[in-house]
Design an enzyme around this catalytic site. Sequence first.
Site, PDB file in Angstrom:
ATOM      1  N   ASP A   1      -8.240  -6.187  -5.455  1.00 31.63           N
ATOM      2  CA  ASP A   1      -8.152  -4.914  -4.728  1.00 31.63           C
ATOM      3  C   ASP A   1      -8.564  -3.787  -5.660  1.00 31.63           C
ATOM      4  OD1 ASP A   1      -7.483  -2.770  -3.061  1.00 31.63           O
ATOM      5  OD2 ASP A   1      -5.357  -2.866  -3.580  1.00 31.63           O
TER       6      ASP A   1
ATOM      7  N   SER B   1       0.827  -1.199   0.000  1.00 26.68           N
ATOM      8  CA  SER B   1       0.000   0.000   0.000  1.00 26.68           C
ATOM      9  C   SER B   1       0.870   1.261   0.000  1.00 26.68           C
ATOM     10  CB  SER B   1      -0.961  -0.032   1.193  1.00 26.68           C
ATOM     11  OG  SER B   1      -1.966   0.947   1.077  1.00 26.68           O
TER      12      SER B   1
ATOM     13  N   HIS C   1      -6.182  -6.449  -1.168  1.00 26.92           N
ATOM     14  CA  HIS C   1      -5.123  -5.486  -0.875  1.00 26.92           C
ATOM     15  C   HIS C   1      -4.004  -6.094  -0.031  1.00 26.92           C
ATOM     16  CE1 HIS C   1      -3.739  -1.340  -0.719  1.00 26.92           C
ATOM     17  NE2 HIS C   1      -3.646  -1.383   0.591  1.00 26.92           N
TER      18      HIS C   1
END
Length: 464
Positions: free
Chosen positions: A385, A179, A437
């Site tokens: 994601d 991320s 994610h």
Amino acid sequence: MARTHLLFLLFVLLSLATSSTSTKEQEEDRIKALPGQPKVGFSQFSGYVTVNESHGRSLFYWLTESSSHSPHTKPLLLWLNGGPGCSSIAYGASEEIGPFRISKTGCNLYLNNFSWNTEANLLFLESPVGVGFSYTNTSSDFEESGDERTAQENLIFLISWMSRFPQYRYRDFYIVGESYAGHYVPQLAQKIHEYNNAYKNPVINLKGFMVGNPEMDKNNDRLGTITYWWSHAMISDASYNRILKNCDFTADRFSKECDSAIYVAAADFGDIDQYSIYTPKCVPPQDQTNQTKFEQMMQMHTTKRFLEDQYDPCTENYAEIYYNRPEVQRAMHANHTAIPYKWTACSDSVFNNWNWRDSDNSMLPIYKELIAAGLRIWVYSGDTDSVIPVTATRYSLGKLNLRVKTRWYPWYSGNQVGGRTEVYEGLTFVTVRGAGHEVPFFQPQSALILLRSFLAGNELSRSY
């Protein structure tokens, strides 16, 4: 600028010179056992490392050594989560790659059968200050948080930490994150590369890094995200076309018309988990009061089906229960300054801080520099994601114009396709099928196979 960099290096050198190398300091950080922990054969350590004495800034770490028969032969792997403001202990350690999972009651731990500490010694760092148990004695520091200071203090942490744990000096070292750690990881790798070039026989033996569903390049991330929404039937044609008409993806700030178009499009999603668009979202018991009996039954059925595959969308809640327990904090040598707020998975003081001082629009120049330096670099992407989707990553990587060494092919996890991969000169790209994610959370077996190939420097398997 050069003088500032020199002063920083001198400060790092001073930190190294004044840090204790005694076994005593290391032993003070040893975790005898965590509350509710099953018996294990590997060692654990946790505690604080001061990164700025005058401001009282200290970062909290947790080391879980390898469970293999010879942990001293295994590399050291630093894991960083993003946000900015989210805890590597909450996510990386407790949901993804760490040796333990937390029970629903927040009282007990159980073993993660796909822990990455079978392959490496895992170092989890809560960074920057304000995240998790990491703290500062100077409240104005929160207004000065940013990419540059985070990278510098992560480097200071590593050098000081290695003086406390000298057995990890010169050990093969890798950095992995996901991320917004798509900023933290390459930026720290760049700092280490610069530091290593400035000194003979440097202690950090950086071999490479790997990032998952990373923020890489703002323009391409934006375009790739909108493309993913439309191509995965999350938004209507009308919403998609309205965004394309009103949004300039190269602008520093979106116009009001663009913001409005995105806001309207987001309503098309429905109440889903945007980090994993095909799995159920967490519905705490108190949120079920307004559901019909049929809706509750369907929620229970869907959740049960996924729980049978070891997926639980509410694990973040269990972490917040567990790490706020006083006996857990004592066992981890955490919160000894009695921080006046609860431990949270993502810190409001950082996550909601609009004063984040600097955030580079693109990491691509750093990638080019570190590819040229010969570091091993892998980028992976869970393909369900929608927040930092695979399309965004592919657009960003395309801007590097790397020569293809091994063309796109499916790789295998057990007897199933684990994803797809393409190998370039200096970089390997991997998709992970059915992962959101947090790839190791959604597809733990595939993620472990991915790690093994990365550490070995081998291409992923074409067959099962």
